[in-house]
Design a protein around this motif. Structure first.
Motif, mmCIF file in Angstrom:
data_model
loop_
_atom_site.group_PDB
_atom_site.id
_atom_site.type_symbol
_atom_site.label_atom_id
_atom_site.label_comp_id
_atom_site.label_asym_id
_atom_site.label_seq_id
_atom_site.Cartn_x
_atom_site.Cartn_y
_atom_site.Cartn_z
ATOM 1 N N GLU A 189 -4.500 -4.542 2.460
ATOM 2 C CA GLU A 189 -3.377 -3.626 2.466
ATOM 3 C C GLU A 189 -3.641 -2.458 3.407
ATOM 4 O O GLU A 189 -2.744 -1.971 4.084
ATOM 5 N N LEU A 190 -4.883 -1.996 3.435
ATOM 6 C CA LEU A 190 -5.211 -0.888 4.324
ATOM 7 C C LEU A 190 -5.034 -1.276 5.774
ATOM 8 O O LEU A 190 -4.608 -0.482 6.604
ATOM 9 N N PHE A 233 0.816 -1.214 0.000
ATOM 10 C CA PHE A 233 0.000 0.000 0.000
ATOM 11 C C PHE A 233 0.848 1.261 0.000
ATOM 12 O O PHE A 233 0.522 2.251 -0.652
#
Length: 325
Positions: free
Chosen positions: A303-304, A288
């Protein structure tokens, strides 16, 4: 504990003297059990990887650093792990690994043969120079007041097998040191004993799972856990020692992941299916941070969140789909 077979009658009991090989085999009258290291594989890799590890223990590569750690365990905890000091000369009944001067390395065929024989006998092969290192580690640990106090009373290498009431899965734990006051002590060796670095190691090596799993198993054996302490020691001079424990938030994460791992194990065990990675094509992104630096927006939840663990709910869905076919 005499004998080498764990039986149903041993469930919920604290067992001293169980050979290490029998503990790691993990069978209770032929029924498989789950350890915290197995949970790490289930969640961090896939059930297929777990199945391979269990069915093929010969895949595990013995590393010299592990040998030194095992030797330190034996010296410091006074456990029943056998030490084989590899020496030159003809073996005798009293000295099966040679009667001459200790070897400094395993480069000769004689040293290699004696080392391999020690492995076959479930012994820890070490060199003369490593004996001196371990003795120095013992001396350094005795200089640490908290570590010394933690290991002052109790029993080393206590094994326990207990059935999880929610799922029926047999769980197992092997306490390096179980104190008389029911505090659990785990001794770990490594490159660094820096408490600041242990948080990352706890995540990478699954130690955050070990704490709640061991507490859970101990409670299922009728004892009230009074705490869990990690005694850390470096394997190079000055053989520094630190004592750490997990904070409540990390323990909460461990308990959550422990329950997910037990549920996944139970599902796979019932279905007789141990899935690997998804069968269909999976979309992926680069990390990310790389997208963010380029000003590219993404809504990829994994990814966050930064969560790299196996998607447990997805694996359970895969199992249901396989069974329905």
């Amino acid at each position: 504990m005499s004998g080498s077979v764990i039986t149903q009658a041993d469930l919920g009991r604290l067992l001293a003297g169980v050979p290490e090989a029998d503990y790691h085999r993990g069978l209770v009258d032929g029924e498989e059990s789950l350890s915290h290291s197995g949970m790490k594989t289930l969640l961090g890799r896939t059930p297929a990887h777990f199945r391979r590890e269990v069915d093929h223990p010969e895949d595990r590569v013995q590393k010299k650093s592990f040998d030194l750690g095992s030797a330190a365990h034996a010296y410091i905890l006074g456990s029943d792990a056998g030490i084989a000091e590899i020496r030159r000369g003809t073996p005798t009944e009293e000295h099966p690994f040679g009667t001459g001067e200790p070897y400094d390395d395993f480069r000769t065929k004689d040293a290699q043969a004696k080392r391999d024989e020690a492995y076959q006998l479930d012994l820890v092969p070490i060199l003369g120079k490593d004996v001196a290192r371990v003795e120095a580690m013992v001396a350094a640990l005795h200089e640490h007041p908290v570590a010394l106090e933690l290991l002052s009373s109790g029993t080393p290498e206590v094994s326990a097998f207990a059935r999880d009431p929610e799922t029926g899965v047999i769980l197992r734990a092997r306490f390096d040191w179980l104190r008389d006051d029911q505090r659990i002590v785990d001794y770990k060796t490594g490159v660094t004993a820096d408490p600041a670095a242990f948080g990352r190691r706890a995540l990478d090596y699954g130690y955050f799972l070990q704490d709640p799993t061991y507490r859970h198993v101990l409670s299922l054996c009728g004892a009230e856990p009074a705490g869990f302490e990690f005694v850390l020691q470096e394997t190079t001079p000055p053989y520094a020692v630190a004592v750490v424990h997990l904070e409540p938030a990390t323990r909460q994460l461990g308990e959550l992941r422990m329950r997910q791992a037990i549920a996944l194990f139970a599902e796979c065990q019932t279905a007789g299916v141990w899935p690997g990675y998804p069968a269909e094509s999976v979309g992926v992104d680069v990390p990310f941070w790389a997208l963010r630096e380029a000003g590219i927006q993404t809504s990829t939840s994994s990814e966050l969140s930064g969560d790299s663990n196996t998607d447990v709910s997805g694996l359970l869905d895969d199992l249901e789909r396989i069974l329905a076919e």
